[in-house]
Design an enzyme around this catalytic site. Structure first.
Site, PDB file in Angstrom:
ATOM      1  N   CYS A  83       0.817  -1.228   0.000  1.00 38.81           N
ATOM      2  CA  CYS A  83       0.000   0.000   0.000  1.00 38.81           C
ATOM      3  C   CYS A  83       0.846   1.271   0.000  1.00 38.81           C
ATOM      4  O   CYS A  83       0.342   2.340  -0.347  1.00 38.81           O
ATOM      5  CB  CYS A  83      -0.948   0.004   1.190  1.00 38.81           C
ATOM      6  SG  CYS A  83      -2.096  -1.369   1.177  1.00 38.81           S
ATOM      7  N   HIS A 134      -3.456   7.370   1.535  1.00 41.81           N
ATOM      8  CA  HIS A 134      -3.809   6.032   1.072  1.00 41.81           C
ATOM      9  C   HIS A 134      -5.229   5.732   1.551  1.00 41.81           C
ATOM     10  O   HIS A 134      -5.579   6.031   2.696  1.00 41.81           O
ATOM     11  CB  HIS A 134      -2.817   5.017   1.639  1.00 41.81           C
ATOM     12  CG  HIS A 134      -3.253   3.596   1.461  1.00 41.81           C
ATOM     13  ND1 HIS A 134      -3.689   3.122   0.246  1.00 41.81           N
ATOM     14  CD2 HIS A 134      -3.341   2.556   2.340  1.00 41.81           C
ATOM     15  CE1 HIS A 134      -4.017   1.848   0.386  1.00 41.81           C
ATOM     16  NE2 HIS A 134      -3.827   1.488   1.642  1.00 41.81           N
ATOM     17  N   ASN A 138      -9.916  -0.361  -0.751  1.00 39.34           N
ATOM     18  CA  ASN A 138      -8.460  -0.272  -0.669  1.00 39.34           C
ATOM     19  C   ASN A 138      -7.840  -0.881  -1.930  1.00 39.34           C
ATOM     20  O   ASN A 138      -7.859  -2.101  -2.102  1.00 39.34           O
ATOM     21  CB  ASN A 138      -7.983  -1.016   0.587  1.00 39.34           C
ATOM     22  CG  ASN A 138      -6.484  -0.919   0.789  1.00 39.34           C
ATOM     23  OD1 ASN A 138      -5.750  -0.493  -0.099  1.00 39.34           O
ATOM     24  ND2 ASN A 138      -6.020  -1.325   1.956  1.00 39.34           N
TER      25      ASN A 138
HETATM   26  N1  ACO Z   1     -18.764  -8.508   8.421  1.00 37.61           N
HETATM   27  C1  ACO Z   1     -19.384  -8.666   9.607  1.00 37.61           C
HETATM   28  N2  ACO Z   1     -18.733  -8.905  10.736  1.00 37.61           N
HETATM   29  C2  ACO Z   1     -17.381  -8.989  10.660  1.00 37.61           C
HETATM   30  C3  ACO Z   1     -16.682  -8.841   9.463  1.00 37.61           C
HETATM   31  C4  ACO Z   1     -17.420  -8.600   8.303  1.00 37.61           C
HETATM   32  N3  ACO Z   1     -16.850  -8.412   7.096  1.00 37.61           N
HETATM   33  N4  ACO Z   1     -15.359  -8.969   9.699  1.00 37.61           N
HETATM   34  C5  ACO Z   1     -15.230  -9.180  11.031  1.00 37.61           C
HETATM   35  N5  ACO Z   1     -16.455  -9.191  11.605  1.00 37.61           N
HETATM   36  C6  ACO Z   1     -16.794  -9.400  13.016  1.00 37.61           C
HETATM   37  C7  ACO Z   1     -15.671 -10.067  13.777  1.00 37.61           C
HETATM   38  O1  ACO Z   1     -15.763 -11.452  13.649  1.00 37.61           O
HETATM   39  C8  ACO Z   1     -15.956  -9.589  15.187  1.00 37.61           C
HETATM   40  O2  ACO Z   1     -16.999 -10.376  15.720  1.00 37.61           O
HETATM   41  P1  ACO Z   1     -16.982 -10.794  17.277  1.00 37.61           P
HETATM   42  O3  ACO Z   1     -17.020  -9.496  18.039  1.00 37.61           O
HETATM   43  O4  ACO Z   1     -18.221 -11.614  17.414  1.00 37.61           O
HETATM   44  O5  ACO Z   1     -15.704 -11.537  17.467  1.00 37.61           O
HETATM   45  C9  ACO Z   1     -16.502  -8.178  14.990  1.00 37.61           C
HETATM   46  O6  ACO Z   1     -16.910  -8.106  13.629  1.00 37.61           O
HETATM   47  C10 ACO Z   1     -15.494  -7.092  15.264  1.00 37.61           C
HETATM   48  O7  ACO Z   1     -14.287  -7.396  14.572  1.00 37.61           O
HETATM   49  P2  ACO Z   1     -12.996  -6.536  14.774  1.00 37.61           P
HETATM   50  O8  ACO Z   1     -11.861  -7.196  14.056  1.00 37.61           O
HETATM   51  O9  ACO Z   1     -12.827  -6.227  16.225  1.00 37.61           O
HETATM   52  O10 ACO Z   1     -13.401  -5.180  14.028  1.00 37.61           O
HETATM   53  P3  ACO Z   1     -12.601  -3.840  13.942  1.00 37.61           P
HETATM   54  O11 ACO Z   1     -13.406  -2.764  14.524  1.00 37.61           O
HETATM   55  O12 ACO Z   1     -11.178  -3.995  14.386  1.00 37.61           O
HETATM   56  O13 ACO Z   1     -12.584  -3.590  12.371  1.00 37.61           O
HETATM   57  C11 ACO Z   1     -11.134  -3.752  10.463  1.00 37.61           C
HETATM   58  C12 ACO Z   1     -11.930  -4.520  11.523  1.00 37.61           C
HETATM   59  C13 ACO Z   1     -12.115  -2.994   9.581  1.00 37.61           C
HETATM   60  C14 ACO Z   1     -10.371  -4.769   9.627  1.00 37.61           C
HETATM   61  C15 ACO Z   1     -10.169  -2.775  11.148  1.00 37.61           C
HETATM   62  O14 ACO Z   1      -9.411  -3.407  12.129  1.00 37.61           O
HETATM   63  C16 ACO Z   1      -9.256  -2.129  10.164  1.00 37.61           C
HETATM   64  O15 ACO Z   1      -9.663  -1.370   9.314  1.00 37.61           O
HETATM   65  N6  ACO Z   1      -7.937  -2.380  10.249  1.00 37.61           N
HETATM   66  C17 ACO Z   1      -7.002  -1.813   9.326  1.00 37.61           C
HETATM   67  C18 ACO Z   1      -6.816  -2.810   8.289  1.00 37.61           C
HETATM   68  C19 ACO Z   1      -6.544  -2.248   6.940  1.00 37.61           C
HETATM   69  O16 ACO Z   1      -6.948  -1.169   6.575  1.00 37.61           O
HETATM   70  N7  ACO Z   1      -5.867  -3.052   6.163  1.00 37.61           N
HETATM   71  C20 ACO Z   1      -5.634  -2.741   4.813  1.00 37.61           C
HETATM   72  C21 ACO Z   1      -4.243  -3.019   4.412  1.00 37.61           C
HETATM   73  S1  ACO Z   1      -3.115  -2.069   5.308  1.00 37.61           S
HETATM   74  C22 ACO Z   1      -3.489  -0.551   4.954  1.00 37.61           C
HETATM   75  O17 ACO Z   1      -3.796  -0.282   3.845  1.00 37.61           O
HETATM   76  C23 ACO Z   1      -3.447   0.421   6.074  1.00 37.61           C
END
Ligand code: ACO
Length: 318
Positions: free
Chosen positions: A115, A245, A275
């Site tokens: 990224c 980004h 993304n």
């Molecule tokens: N749909 C529905 N529920 C989901 C999904 C989905 N697609 N994915 C996860 N869940 C559930 C999980 O299982 C969890 O359930 P539980 O509470 O029963 O265990 C709940 O949602 C919460 O999950 P978390 O992982 O705690 O959610 P969070 O608020 O951390 O959001 C996310 C997840 C969106 C991935 C966030 O952590 C994030 O954006 N991280 C950055 C990742 C990123 O941007 N990566 C891209 C590449 S790197 C970059 O470009 C920066």
């Protein structure tokens, strides 16, 4: 002090025809439009069709950039493509773009910093220009992230999309101060100690510790924007546009808050593009340029973080 600057003289971008909404994804995995929108700000993404490759996207974006600047491909001194999803391990996407556009046999190569790829590529190109080794470089970010998605992992497959963006960088004389047009400072980092929090698995599919990536993205982006301000001896109110980004609207908002910037000065395309890794910044740049938002002479801050971890920022006077 006279210096050679790299000025962005043209932009272009391309999105594949196929649009996949959050509701479409909800038919395929256990997710919902509400969850994806709330956690990431993403509403839809474009994805390559059958047989469509990263090179195809890159060629479309490059053609659009050359057309917007009325630039003859014969005058391109070099091509750098930032991509993590080349069609083949080799040859590079860059050489295929060169042949398709009819550019002369000057340097052409790919850069892989996920990224952060586009900020790495733009920095590299500007250093070639500063060293008088090229006058006009085509810099492209192009990705087919859909090829890396594990459709059994709802935590990652909802976050990514495909697309490409391109810029032409051109040598211009500068005075070596903040008023020059062009790239004013480049800031690149990587820390391989965090390689395992975002990587591909044995099947070449993305696996990610999302919360950790989120935390490091927010912290590193806050630190690097401070570094850019200090290095250039400016305050955040002098920056006209933040073009980050496009991974997650919450990461972008946190960086804007750190800079005390209102969201009206932040270019946001994550809702429509998701993304697109190395393509996200040049896509956002081109969309802002074509919308008439960017004016010559404005100060733009680019920043990105991705797998590696790799991250970086650039300050550019448009
Ligand atoms: N749909 C529905 N529920 C989901 C999904 C989905 N697609 N994915 C996860 N869940 C559930 C999980 O299982 C969890 O359930 P539980 O509470 O029963 O265990 C709940 O949602 C919460 O999950 P978390 O992982 O705690 O959610 P969070 O608020 O951390 O959001 C996310 C997840 C969106 C991935 C966030 O952590 C994030 O954006 N991280 C950055 C990742 C990123 O941007 N990566 C891209 C590449 S790197 C970059 O470009 C920066």
């Amino acid at each position: 002090m006279k210096v050679i600057r790299s000025v962005i003289c043209a932009t272009g971008s391309y999105l594949p025809q196929k649009i996949v909404t959050n509701d479409d994804l909800a038919l395929r995995v256990d997710t919902s439009d509400e969850w994806i929108t709330q956690r990431s700000g993403i509403r839809k993404r474009h994805m390559v069709g059958e047989g469509e490759t990263t090179t195809d996207l890159a060629i479309h974006a490059a053609r659009a950039a050359l057309a917007s600047g009325a630039i003859d491909p014969a005058t391109i001194d070099g091509i750098i493509v930032a991509t993590t999803t080349p069609d083949q391990v080799f040859p590079s996407v860059a050489v295929k773009v060169q042949a398709a556009l009819g550019c002369p046999p000057k340097m052409a190569f790919d850069i892989q910093a996920v990224c952060a790829g586009f900020v790495y590529a733009l920095s590299t190109a500007s250093h070639f220009i500063a060293a008088s080794q090229a006058k006009r470089i085509l810099v492209i970010g192009a990705e087919s992230m859909s090829s890396l998605l594990d459709w059994n992992d709802r935590t990652t497959c909802v976050l990514f999309g495909d697309g490409a963006g391109a810029v032409v960088l051109e040598a211009a004389d500068g005075n070596g101060d903040i008023n020059d047009r062009g790239i004013l400072s480049t800031h690149l980092y990587a820390d391989g100690n965090f390689a395992s929090i975002l990587q591909t698995n044995a099947h070449d599919k993305i696996e990610m510790q999302g919360k950790d990536v989120f935390k490091y993205a927010v912290n590193h982006m806050a630190a690097i924007v401070d570094e850019v301000l200090q290095k250039n001896n400016i305050t955040s109110d002098q920056i006209d546009w933040l073009i980050p980004h496009q991974a997650n609207s919450r990461i972008i908002q946190a960086t804007a808050e750190k800079l005390n910037m209102s969201m009206e000065r932040v270019v946001m395309t994550v809702a429509d593009h998701a993304n697109t890794s190395a393509a996200s910044i040049p896509l956002a740049l081109d969309h802002a340029a074509r919308a008439g938002k960017l004016k010559p002479g404005q100060l733009i801050l680019f920043e990105a973080l991705g797998a590696g971890l790799s991250w970086g920022a650039l300050l550019v006077r448009y």
